[in-house]
Design an enzyme around this catalytic site. Structure first.
Site, short mmCIF file in Angstrom:
data_model
loop_
_atom_site.label_atom_id
_atom_site.label_comp_id
_atom_site.label_asym_id
_atom_site.label_seq_id
_atom_site.Cartn_x
_atom_site.Cartn_y
_atom_site.Cartn_z
N ASP A 85 -0.47 5.01 6.73
CA ASP A 85 -0.10 6.18 7.49
C ASP A 85 1.04 6.87 7.02
O ASP A 85 2.05 7.24 7.65
CB ASP A 85 0.01 5.65 8.97
CG ASP A 85 -1.00 4.89 9.42
OD1 ASP A 85 -1.89 5.44 9.35
OD2 ASP A 85 -0.92 4.04 10.23
N GLN A 117 -4.86 3.19 3.13
CA GLN A 117 -3.83 2.14 3.69
C GLN A 117 -2.83 2.34 2.63
O GLN A 117 -2.54 3.04 1.78
CB GLN A 117 -4.50 0.71 3.65
CG GLN A 117 -5.65 0.65 4.64
CD GLN A 117 -6.94 1.31 4.26
OE1 GLN A 117 -7.34 1.01 3.05
NE2 GLN A 117 -7.72 1.98 5.14
N GLY A 153 -7.64 7.05 7.85
CA GLY A 153 -7.56 8.24 8.84
C GLY A 153 -6.61 8.96 8.30
O GLY A 153 -5.51 9.04 8.52
N HIS A 154 -7.12 10.00 7.31
CA HIS A 154 -6.18 10.86 6.67
C HIS A 154 -6.20 12.30 7.34
O HIS A 154 -7.22 12.96 7.45
CB HIS A 154 -6.46 11.03 5.20
CG HIS A 154 -6.48 9.80 4.56
ND1 HIS A 154 -6.93 9.65 3.18
CD2 HIS A 154 -5.70 8.74 4.52
CE1 HIS A 154 -6.37 8.58 2.57
NE2 HIS A 154 -5.70 7.85 3.71
N LYS A 167 -0.49 10.26 3.34
CA LYS A 167 -0.84 10.47 2.06
C LYS A 167 -2.02 11.59 2.08
O LYS A 167 -2.01 12.41 1.16
CB LYS A 167 -1.78 9.47 1.46
CG LYS A 167 -0.84 8.06 1.16
CD LYS A 167 -1.57 6.76 0.86
CE LYS A 167 -2.65 6.38 1.95
NZ LYS A 167 -2.02 5.74 3.08
P1 IMP Z 1 -8.94 -3.34 9.02
O1 IMP Z 1 -8.73 -2.58 7.91
O2 IMP Z 1 -9.50 -2.75 9.91
O3 IMP Z 1 -9.66 -4.62 8.82
O4 IMP Z 1 -7.44 -3.64 9.68
C1 IMP Z 1 -6.58 -4.60 8.91
C2 IMP Z 1 -5.13 -4.13 9.29
O5 IMP Z 1 -4.90 -3.06 8.50
C3 IMP Z 1 -4.81 -3.72 10.60
O6 IMP Z 1 -3.30 -4.18 11.05
C4 IMP Z 1 -5.10 -2.30 10.89
O7 IMP Z 1 -4.18 -1.69 11.70
C5 IMP Z 1 -4.39 -1.90 9.35
N1 IMP Z 1 -4.98 -0.60 8.68
C6 IMP Z 1 -6.45 -0.38 8.24
N2 IMP Z 1 -6.59 0.82 7.91
C7 IMP Z 1 -5.33 1.46 7.93
C8 IMP Z 1 -4.98 2.91 7.99
O8 IMP Z 1 -5.57 3.59 7.37
N3 IMP Z 1 -3.70 3.02 8.02
C9 IMP Z 1 -2.80 2.04 8.63
N4 IMP Z 1 -3.25 0.66 9.10
C10 IMP Z 1 -4.44 0.52 8.67
#
Ligand code: IMP
Length: 427
Positions: free
Chosen positions: A13, A222, A40-41, A16
């Site tokens: 977040d 991420q 989520g971009h 990017k």
């Molecule tokens: P997962 O990727 O859904 O398995 O989540 C694992 C961790 O990564 C959690 O803390 C999510 O909130 C975080 N996370 C996954 N994708 C994103 C992203 O695009 N932005 C921010 N946090 C993310």
């Protein structure tokens, strides 16, 4: 071989999406190499926010092609929705989006397992999009890849076997509900006409594009601290978010990465569980959340808010090897009378400079207090238009991380971006 990587320095977040959208004008290809619809971009297009989950956000630029590489996982249903919403905006993906045949698919059973584990086992705070369970199947060599869709009979029989096995697992281990086999198969079948033309060998596509001297942007999803190896394990995602993941996630030479841009927010946020040394627990955090609209682009969850942590940027720099920084959302700090920045930590046995995931629970930030600027910076067009305290803030970041701040974002719109004079991404 002009390939440039854009990598998040924090817990994702970082903004990017906006940086990629801005630089995509100069690129022939924008390629995703990791993650899936957990990302989520958000990009503002014709004054409307558009959220990209799987499709590279550079695709809003009409001349740019998009690639989803083999390091990603793909949810067919989410992809269909994304394609439709882009079409509604007049953005066509035909002959512009290519997805590697090796990409592993996320099925409803992956999401069901992800969600039930969050309830019944240790909570990570995942996005519930099935990311972990899909990568687990890939590593266990029972996953199903996109390219298998070309032989529907074989695909259907493998999918049926997996559904039966996962239903057994859900019911016996978690006392969960079984999923409907027919519905899962029909959903995939209905997306076939959309999907089949997109399947490609994207390793070949990017490598030949680079050979022709075309410019490629590698879009990280991420951030560094969510990396499966180098993040705050186990509070991480299940893919590799750092620069080392690019060659393997796209099937290209590491020599293709000519430069790396680290993207950091002017403060820090995180969604989900896990350690966060500079988290602001007081009301001020809520105010920043409100001004910065800090709610997850994928789940809508409120993001946790903290001060900028330079130890994290130094660590991200070490892992990713960048010396150029892009600072986003600087305008969110406009009304602050003073700004705290963590520059190193106190630990049980002395001081350390860099973030250390192994000792993260004992890191106590050492704060430096800087003066706020308390005026709107949204109208600035160049660095020298910024008020002195804002310039001092950026200089402090650059100095203490030994990087160059090559760009800043001061609002949601593309125009609200300032690039350092003389900086050229691809030359
Ligand atoms: P997962 O990727 O859904 O398995 O989540 C694992 C961790 O990564 C959690 O803390 C999510 O909130 C975080 N996370 C996954 N994708 C994103 C992203 O695009 N932005 C921010 N946090 C993310």
């Amino acid at each position: 071989m002009p390939g440039i990587a854009v990598i998040g320095c924090q817990w994702g977040d970082e903004g990017k999406g906006k940086v990629i959208d801005f630089f995509a004008r100069e690129a022939e290809i924008v390629a995703r190499f990791n993650g899936g619809p957990n990302a989520g971009h958000t990009v503002l297009y014709q004054n409307q926010p558009v959220v990209f989950h799987q499709i590279p956000c550079g695709l809003l630029n009409p001349k740019t092609k998009g690639v989803i590489g083999s390091g990603c996982v793909l949810d067919i249903g989410v992809l269909g929705e994304e394609i439709n919403s882009l079409r509604n905006l007049g953005v066509e993906i035909k002959d512009r989006l290519f997805i590697d045949y090796r990409v592993h698919l996320i099925f409803p059973y992956h999401k069901a397992i992800d969600q039930i584990r969050e309830k019944k086992r240790a909570k990570i705070g995942t996005t519930g999009r099935g990311i972990g369970p899909a990568y687990e199947d890939k590593s266990a060599r029972i996953g199903i890849r996109l390219g298998e869709l070309k032989d529907w009979g074989e695909f259907e029989s493998r999918l049926k076997k997996n559904i039966a096995f996962k239903n057994f697992y859900l019911m016996t281990v978690y006392d969960g509900e079984p999923l409907n086999e027919r519905e899962i198969i029909e959903e995939v079948e209905s997306e076939l006409p959309n999907l089949l033309p997109l399947i490609a060998d994207t390793s070949e596509i990017i490598s030949s594009s680079l050979k022709r001297g075309e410019r490629v942007l590698f879009e990280g999803a991420q951030g560094t601290l969510l990396d499966l190896n180098y993040g705050t394990y186990p509070y991480v995602t299940s893919s590799f978010t750092t620069v080392g993941a690019i060659p393997s996630g796209l099937g290209i030479s590491p020599k293709a990465i000519k430069d790396v841009i680290g993207v950091a927010k002017a403060y820090t946020t995180r969604v989900g569980e896990g350690p966060f040394p500079t988290e602001i627990k007081e009301e001020l955090g809520e105010r920043l959340r409100e001004v910065g609209k800090e709610f997850g682009a994928t789940t809508g969850r409120p993001r946790r808010i903290g001060w900028l942590d330079l130890g994290i940027i130094r660590y991200a720099k070490r892992v990713n090897g960048f010396d150029k920084l892009f600072i986003t959302k600087l305008d969110v700090l406009d009304e602050m009378p003073e700004i705290l920045v963590a520059d190193g930590y106190l630990t049980n046995d002395g001081e350390v400079e860099d973030f250390d995931p192994e000792r993260v629970w004992e890191l106590k930030p050492k704060y430096v207090k800087l003066k706020g600027w308390q005026e709107s910076i949204k109208k600035a067009k160049k660095f020298s238009d910024l008020p002195k305290p804002a310039i001092d803030y950026l200089n402090f970041i650059a100095e203490r991380t030994e990087t160059e701040v090559i760009g800043i974002s001061i609002g949601e719109r593309r125009e609200e971006t300032i690039i350092k004079e003389g900086f050229n991404l691809f030359s």
